[in-house]
Motif scaffolding. Structure first.
Motif, short mmCIF file in Angstrom:
data_model
loop_
_atom_site.label_atom_id
_atom_site.label_comp_id
_atom_site.label_asym_id
_atom_site.label_seq_id
_atom_site.Cartn_x
_atom_site.Cartn_y
_atom_site.Cartn_z
N TYR A 106 -5.98 -1.04 14.51
CA TYR A 106 -4.53 -1.08 14.73
C TYR A 106 -4.09 0.27 15.27
CZ TYR A 106 -5.38 -4.63 11.18
OH TYR A 106 -5.90 -5.69 10.47
N ARG B 258 -1.67 13.88 18.53
CA ARG B 258 -0.31 14.30 18.83
C ARG B 258 -0.18 14.56 20.32
NH1 ARG B 258 -1.57 14.47 13.98
NH2 ARG B 258 -0.01 14.18 12.38
N GLU C 188 -7.11 -3.39 2.76
CA GLU C 188 -6.69 -2.00 2.77
C GLU C 188 -6.94 -1.38 4.15
OE1 GLU C 188 -8.49 0.24 -0.31
OE2 GLU C 188 -7.17 1.98 -0.05
N ALA C 189 -5.95 -0.65 4.63
CA ALA C 189 -6.05 0.02 5.93
C ALA C 189 -6.36 1.49 5.73
CB ALA C 189 -4.75 -0.15 6.70
N GLN D 152 0.83 -1.19 0.00
CA GLN D 152 0.00 0.00 0.00
C GLN D 152 0.87 1.24 0.00
OE1 GLN D 152 -3.05 -0.39 3.00
NE2 GLN D 152 -4.19 1.38 2.32
N ARG E 173 -7.22 15.53 18.91
CA ARG E 173 -6.19 15.70 17.90
C ARG E 173 -4.86 16.07 18.53
NH1 ARG E 173 -7.51 17.00 12.74
NH2 ARG E 173 -5.26 16.79 12.45
N PHE F 291 -1.35 7.01 15.72
CA PHE F 291 -2.33 6.83 14.66
C PHE F 291 -3.10 5.54 14.85
CE2 PHE F 291 -1.36 10.31 11.89
CZ PHE F 291 -0.02 10.58 12.13
N GLN G 109 4.30 7.20 15.76
CA GLN G 109 5.28 7.85 14.90
C GLN G 109 6.08 8.82 15.75
OE1 GLN G 109 3.79 10.38 11.65
NE2 GLN G 109 5.37 9.51 10.32
N TYR H 61 -0.63 2.66 15.81
CA TYR H 61 0.76 2.88 15.41
C TYR H 61 1.28 4.13 16.12
CZ TYR H 61 -0.22 -0.26 11.46
OH TYR H 61 -0.57 -1.33 10.69
N GLY I 92 -2.82 13.05 9.05
CA GLY I 92 -2.83 11.60 9.01
C GLY I 92 -2.38 11.06 7.68
N LEU I 93 -2.58 9.77 7.48
CA LEU I 93 -2.19 9.11 6.24
C LEU I 93 -3.40 8.95 5.33
CD1 LEU I 93 0.03 8.21 8.35
CD2 LEU I 93 0.33 6.20 6.90
N PHE J 217 -6.54 5.19 7.75
CA PHE J 217 -5.96 5.82 8.93
C PHE J 217 -6.75 7.04 9.37
CE2 PHE J 217 -1.81 3.94 9.96
CZ PHE J 217 -1.75 2.99 8.96
N GLY J 218 -6.72 7.28 10.68
CA GLY J 218 -7.25 8.52 11.23
C GLY J 218 -6.23 9.63 11.14
N GLN J 219 -6.60 10.81 11.62
CA GLN J 219 -5.75 11.99 11.56
C GLN J 219 -4.67 12.00 12.63
OE1 GLN J 219 -5.96 14.77 9.17
NE2 GLN J 219 -6.82 12.96 8.21
N PHE K 216 6.19 -0.15 7.73
CA PHE K 216 6.33 1.04 6.91
C PHE K 216 7.79 1.34 6.58
CE2 PHE K 216 2.27 3.29 6.66
CZ PHE K 216 1.51 2.60 7.60
N GLY K 217 8.01 1.93 5.42
CA GLY K 217 9.27 2.58 5.15
C GLY K 217 9.29 3.94 5.84
N LYS K 218 10.44 4.60 5.81
CA LYS K 218 10.55 5.90 6.46
C LYS K 218 10.04 7.03 5.57
CE LYS K 218 14.09 4.89 9.83
NZ LYS K 218 15.35 5.31 10.47
N TYR L 176 -2.85 -4.69 17.68
CA TYR L 176 -3.93 -5.04 16.75
C TYR L 176 -5.07 -5.62 17.59
CZ TYR L 176 -6.23 -8.20 13.31
OH TYR L 176 -7.12 -8.89 12.53
N GLY M 23 9.89 6.42 11.31
CA GLY M 23 8.72 5.90 10.61
C GLY M 23 7.64 5.45 11.57
N LEU M 24 6.51 5.08 11.00
CA LEU M 24 5.43 4.54 11.82
C LEU M 24 5.76 3.13 12.28
CD1 LEU M 24 3.75 6.50 9.62
CD2 LEU M 24 1.89 5.58 10.98
N PHE N 83 4.21 -0.29 14.30
CA PHE N 83 3.04 -0.99 14.79
C PHE N 83 3.10 -1.17 16.30
CE2 PHE N 83 -0.22 -4.12 15.19
CZ PHE N 83 0.29 -5.14 15.99
N LEU O 56 -3.51 0.55 -3.44
CA LEU O 56 -3.27 -0.76 -2.85
C LEU O 56 -3.06 -1.73 -4.02
CD1 LEU O 56 -3.43 -2.71 -0.29
CD2 LEU O 56 -5.77 -3.12 -1.04
#
Lengths: 114, 114
Positions: B33, B110, B102-103, A34, B9, B91, B37, B35, A43-44, B105-107, A104-106, B48, B42-43, B45, A49
């Motif tokens: 899930y 922080r 497919e995942a 993805q 937020r 997140f 950051q 995560y 967010g993301l 994500f929320g905003q 995830f990648g960075k 779950y 990176g993000l 995990f 996908l």
């Protein structure tokens, strides 16, 4: 353990250029890959996908390819615009469908100059 | 169909206080899930969950962190006795079936520990 690498880490190009972002992963036993976009402080947003059985997936000016055997994916952005400026992340689920969540990648930090 | 909703937020806590982060998945999604950051990373995990069950918490610190997803209401990530190193963006993502779909994500929340 799955590792995801994104190259380049940062990229700055003039508006209008076509560009390619690269993502590689170490364990090819994935069900999908993805691509996400993350704006600063936000967010993301899921962009594309690609299922493991697919080679390509397209959405507007974005095209993502997947080569499982070589452990690579590319995100192609056509006719880049300043609004494309963001960090682009690729992520894969656990190899073999485990329960660890995405790896995830960075990210590639992209700046499109007007 | 509202997306994944996270609140608050932004959250500021003093060292030693508790932080409670909430996540309401997309309608019809039963997989959640979390995560984290960290700045310049990176993000990663954390955990779950499905309704009333923790499926995998291998990414969550063993102490001070807990998560739940009750039968009714949002998923909660709870951090007790926060320390400065807990400052990060947290997140939440949801998917309809499993880690292989497919995942979304929320905003994010922080968290700043002062």
């Amino acid at each position: 353990k799955q590792e995801v690498t994104q190259i380049p880490a940062a990229l700055s190009v003039p508006e209008g250029e076509n560009l390619v972002l690269n993502c590689s992963f170490t364990d090819s036993a994935i069900y999908n890959l993805q691509w996400f976009r993350q704006d600063p402080g936000k967010g993301l947003t899921s962009l594309l996908l690609i299922q493991s059985s697919q080679r390509e997936q397209t959405s507007g000016r974005l095209n993502a390819s997947l080569d499982k055997s070589s452990g690579r994916s590319t995100l192609y952005i056509a006719a880049s615009q300043p609004g494309d400026s963001a960090t682009y992340l690729c992520a894969v689920p656990p190899p073999g469908g485990g329960a660890d969540g995405l790896t995830f990648g960075k990210g590639t930090h992209l700046i499109i100059q007007p | 169909n509202a997306g994944v909703m996270q609140n608050p937020r932004h959250l500021v806590r003093r060292r030693g206080q508790e932080a409670r982060l909430r996540c309401s998945p997309m309608k019809g999604h039963s997989h959640v899930y979390w995560y984290r950051q960290l700045p310049e990373e990176g993000l990663k995990f954390m955990v779950y969950l499905q309704k009333e069950n923790i499926i995998d918490e291998s990414g969550m610190p063993k102490e001070r962190f807990s998560a739940e997803f009750p039968k009714e209401g949002p998923s909660i990530l709870r951090i007790q006795q926060v320390v400065r190193g807990d400052s990060a963006a947290y997140f939440c993502a949801s998917s309809p079936w499993s880690a292989n779909t497919e995942a979304f994500f929320g905003q994010g929340t922080r968290l700043t520990v002062v």
